[in-house]
Design a protein around this motif. Structure first.
Motif, PDB file in Angstrom:
ATOM      1  N   TYR A   1       0.815  -1.222   0.000  1.00 57.29           N
ATOM      2  CA  TYR A   1       0.000   0.000   0.000  1.00 57.29           C
ATOM      3  C   TYR A   1       0.853   1.278   0.000  1.00 57.29           C
ATOM      4  O   TYR A   1       0.307   2.377   0.166  1.00 57.29           O
ATOM      5  N   CYS A   2       2.151   1.153  -0.179  1.00 52.10           N
ATOM      6  CA  CYS A   2       3.038   2.321  -0.074  1.00 52.10           C
ATOM      7  C   CYS A   2       2.627   3.452  -1.011  1.00 52.10           C
ATOM      8  O   CYS A   2       2.504   4.611  -0.591  1.00 52.10           O
ATOM      9  N   ALA A   3       2.431   3.127  -2.266  1.00 51.30           N
ATOM     10  CA  ALA A   3       2.117   4.163  -3.251  1.00 51.30           C
ATOM     11  C   ALA A   3       0.768   4.818  -2.946  1.00 51.30           C
ATOM     12  O   ALA A   3       0.617   6.043  -3.064  1.00 51.30           O
ATOM     13  N   GLN A   4      -0.216   4.020  -2.524  1.00 56.07           N
ATOM     14  CA  GLN A   4      -1.541   4.560  -2.234  1.00 56.07           C
ATOM     15  C   GLN A   4      -1.507   5.482  -1.017  1.00 56.07           C
ATOM     16  O   GLN A   4      -2.149   6.536  -1.004  1.00 56.07           O
TER      17      GLN A   4
ATOM     18  N   THR B   1       1.165  -3.992  12.479  1.00 56.10           N
ATOM     19  CA  THR B   1       1.264  -4.497  11.111  1.00 56.10           C
ATOM     20  C   THR B   1       0.087  -3.988  10.310  1.00 56.10           C
ATOM     21  O   THR B   1      -1.075  -4.162  10.709  1.00 56.10           O
ATOM     22  N   LEU B   2       0.353  -3.334   9.203  1.00 58.97           N
ATOM     23  CA  LEU B   2      -0.699  -2.856   8.319  1.00 58.97           C
ATOM     24  C   LEU B   2      -1.271  -4.032   7.544  1.00 58.97           C
ATOM     25  O   LEU B   2      -0.540  -4.776   6.889  1.00 58.97           O
ATOM     26  N   THR B   3      -2.592  -4.214   7.626  1.00 58.30           N
ATOM     27  CA  THR B   3      -3.225  -5.314   6.907  1.00 58.30           C
ATOM     28  C   THR B   3      -4.041  -4.849   5.712  1.00 58.30           C
ATOM     29  O   THR B   3      -4.266  -5.613   4.786  1.00 58.30           O
ATOM     30  N   SER B   4      -4.481  -3.577   5.727  1.00 58.85           N
ATOM     31  CA  SER B   4      -5.292  -3.113   4.601  1.00 58.85           C
ATOM     32  C   SER B   4      -5.434  -1.594   4.622  1.00 58.85           C
ATOM     33  O   SER B   4      -5.425  -0.973   5.688  1.00 58.85           O
ATOM     34  N   LEU B   5      -5.525  -1.009   3.444  1.00 61.22           N
ATOM     35  CA  LEU B   5      -5.967   0.369   3.298  1.00 61.22           C
ATOM     36  C   LEU B   5      -7.439   0.286   2.931  1.00 61.22           C
ATOM     37  O   LEU B   5      -7.795  -0.070   1.810  1.00 61.22           O
ATOM     38  N   LEU B   6      -8.303   0.577   3.906  1.00 61.95           N
ATOM     39  CA  LEU B   6      -9.733   0.389   3.699  1.00 61.95           C
ATOM     40  C   LEU B   6     -10.333   1.451   2.802  1.00 61.95           C
ATOM     41  O   LEU B   6     -11.209   1.172   1.982  1.00 61.95           O
TER      42      LEU B   6
ATOM     43  N   ASP C   1      -5.018  -3.842  -8.062  1.00 65.12           N
ATOM     44  CA  ASP C   1      -5.077  -4.281  -6.667  1.00 65.12           C
ATOM     45  C   ASP C   1      -5.002  -5.799  -6.564  1.00 65.12           C
ATOM     46  O   ASP C   1      -5.321  -6.531  -7.515  1.00 65.12           O
ATOM     47  N   ASP C   2      -4.611  -6.269  -5.380  1.00 67.92           N
ATOM     48  CA  ASP C   2      -4.724  -7.683  -5.069  1.00 67.92           C
ATOM     49  C   ASP C   2      -6.166  -7.998  -4.682  1.00 67.92           C
ATOM     50  O   ASP C   2      -6.908  -7.121  -4.238  1.00 67.92           O
TER      51      ASP C   2
ATOM     52  N   ASP D   1       0.614 -15.765  -4.747  1.00 68.17           N
ATOM     53  CA  ASP D   1      -0.672 -15.637  -5.411  1.00 68.17           C
ATOM     54  C   ASP D   1      -1.834 -15.561  -4.423  1.00 68.17           C
ATOM     55  O   ASP D   1      -2.944 -15.172  -4.792  1.00 68.17           O
ATOM     56  N   VAL D   2      -1.597 -15.952  -3.177  1.00 70.95           N
ATOM     57  CA  VAL D   2      -2.639 -15.879  -2.155  1.00 70.95           C
ATOM     58  C   VAL D   2      -2.467 -14.542  -1.445  1.00 70.95           C
ATOM     59  O   VAL D   2      -1.666 -14.412  -0.515  1.00 70.95           O
ATOM     60  N   THR D   3      -3.203 -13.565  -1.891  1.00 69.10           N
ATOM     61  CA  THR D   3      -2.990 -12.185  -1.426  1.00 69.10           C
ATOM     62  C   THR D   3      -3.922 -11.793  -0.295  1.00 69.10           C
ATOM     63  O   THR D   3      -3.885 -10.673   0.174  1.00 69.10           O
ATOM     64  N   TRP D   4      -4.764 -12.720   0.127  1.00 72.25           N
ATOM     65  CA  TRP D   4      -5.743 -12.415   1.172  1.00 72.25           C
ATOM     66  C   TRP D   4      -5.420 -13.223   2.429  1.00 72.25           C
ATOM     67  O   TRP D   4      -4.740 -14.237   2.394  1.00 72.25           O
TER      68      TRP D   4
END
Length: 367
Positions: free
Chosen positions: A145-148, A171-176, A222-223, A362-365
């Motif tokens: 999420y660095c660029a976002q 730990t960052l898990t998501s940019l909601l 996005d993933d 490949d498992v991004t979630w």
């Protein structure tokens, strides 16, 4: 001269002189402190504790001086003794830390939290290309999420970031979500209409009971993320092997997570990905499966049935299913079945299984 002292003497002898106000004595009391901090105010770059007096109370932001609690560790909930000062109205005005009574470490897998951060105030500052400082107090890696995040902070947007905390690290898990402060309430809280791409396959939700969840993403770059809703997208029936571009009305909870999704506009011509060109990896719970019947393992919660005979996987899968193991499999949709190609991970211990899954790019979630 003597008459000049009469009003003052009267106020000293009579109670309730309003101009003097009431004095409140400091009090030593117990305060519960949550395992993470929040931005004190939208115009403040600092972080504040979340506190409550008893477990039945709601957490509130302690946006008043709270001094001395230097031993606080992100990821731990505390019961502490504080010296509380009061203002002239009898409300808390400051806390001074005295001692820790109890400490409880939360399980990061069960205790993700969302922070609403107003970047205009300077609460987010870059340390380098991959690390950000939160409130000039704790740092975190921005990962994918660095660029976002950089783009949102440069635009002085408000952001909703999801984290976990453990042993003093976050730990960052998501940019909601991110939006201008003017649009934030509409775009990032309550109901809003969004465009989602829904994947041509599903994966185990990881909830209390076995269930399959949709995978979705907002942008093509996005993933995919797991939509952990027991009802998926209301009024939408997906077909395995079809990838959809949908308009969805999503509802966010107060914590920033998606609590509801309702179909607004369906995809009349979804992409057909039911062939070997589009293999995928997906997770299944062995305890919800039965051994193969003539080379076919029946899926659960609407998942397509799986053909395990083409790559001689049936015997191994039967053993893993019998042991109630977690499974990470690879395959592709062929007609109404999934042709299984590979057993990538399997384990009856969830923590060990997750370690194996984490190595699969490949498992991004997560679940």
């Amino acid at each position: 001269m003597k008459t000049l002292w009469i009003p003052a003497l009267a106020c000293l002898t009579l109670t309730g002189c309003p101009e003097l106000g009431r004095e409140w004595t400091d009090k030593e009391e117990t305060l519960l402190v949550d395992y993470y901090k929040v931005q004190c105010d939208k115009d403040d770059s600092k972080l504040c504790f979340r506190v409550r007096e008893k477990t039945t109370d709601s957490w509130k932001t302690a946006d008043l001086p709270f001094t001395g609690f230097s031993s606080f560790v992100w990821g731990n909930r505390y019961s502490v003794t504080v010296n509380t000062s009061f203002n002239s109205s009898g409300k808390d005005s400051a806390y001074e830390f005295r001692a820790v009574k109890t400490t409880t470490a939360v399980n990061p897998a069960d205790e993700a939290f969302a922070l609403t951060l107003y970047s205009r105030a300077g609460v987010l500052t870059p340390q380098n290309d991959t690390t950000w400082s939160l409130g000039d107090e704790i740092t975190f890696a921005c990962g994918s999420y660095c660029a976002q995040i950089k783009s949102a902070v440069d635009a002085q947007y408000a952001l909703q970031l999801e984290f976990t905390a453990s042993a003093g690290a976050v730990t960052l898990t998501s940019l909601l979500c991110s939006a201008s402060e003017k649009d934030f309430s509409n775009d990032c809280s309550g109901e809003s209409t969004v465009s989602w791409t829904v994947a041509h396959f599903q994966s185990e939700c990881g909830l209390a009971e076995a269930a399959m969840c949709l995978l979705y993403r907002v942008n093509s770059s996005d993933d995919f993320s797991l939509l952990q809703l027991s009802g998926d997208i209301s009024n939408f029936t997906p077909v395995w092997g079809k990838q959809y571009d949908l308009k969805v009305v999503k509802t966010l909870s107060s914590g920033g997570s998606i609590s509801k999704a309702v179909l607004k506009e369906n995809d009349s011509s979804p992409d057909d990905k039911a062939n070997s060109t589009y293999p995928f990896k997906f997770i299944l719970r062995g305890s919800a499966l039965a051994a193969n019947n003539a080379g076919v393992i029946t899926g659960y919660d609407g998942a397509a049935n799986m053909n395990c005979s083409s790559n001689s996987l049936c015997s191994d899968l039967d053993n893993y299913i019998d042991d109630d193991q977690w499974l990470l499999l690879k395959g592709y949709v062929d007609g109404e079945q999934i042709l299984l190609q590979e057993i990538i991970c399997h384990d009856d211990v969830l923590a060990d299984f997750k370690e194996c899954v984490a190595d699969e790019k490949d498992v991004t979630w997560s679940f």
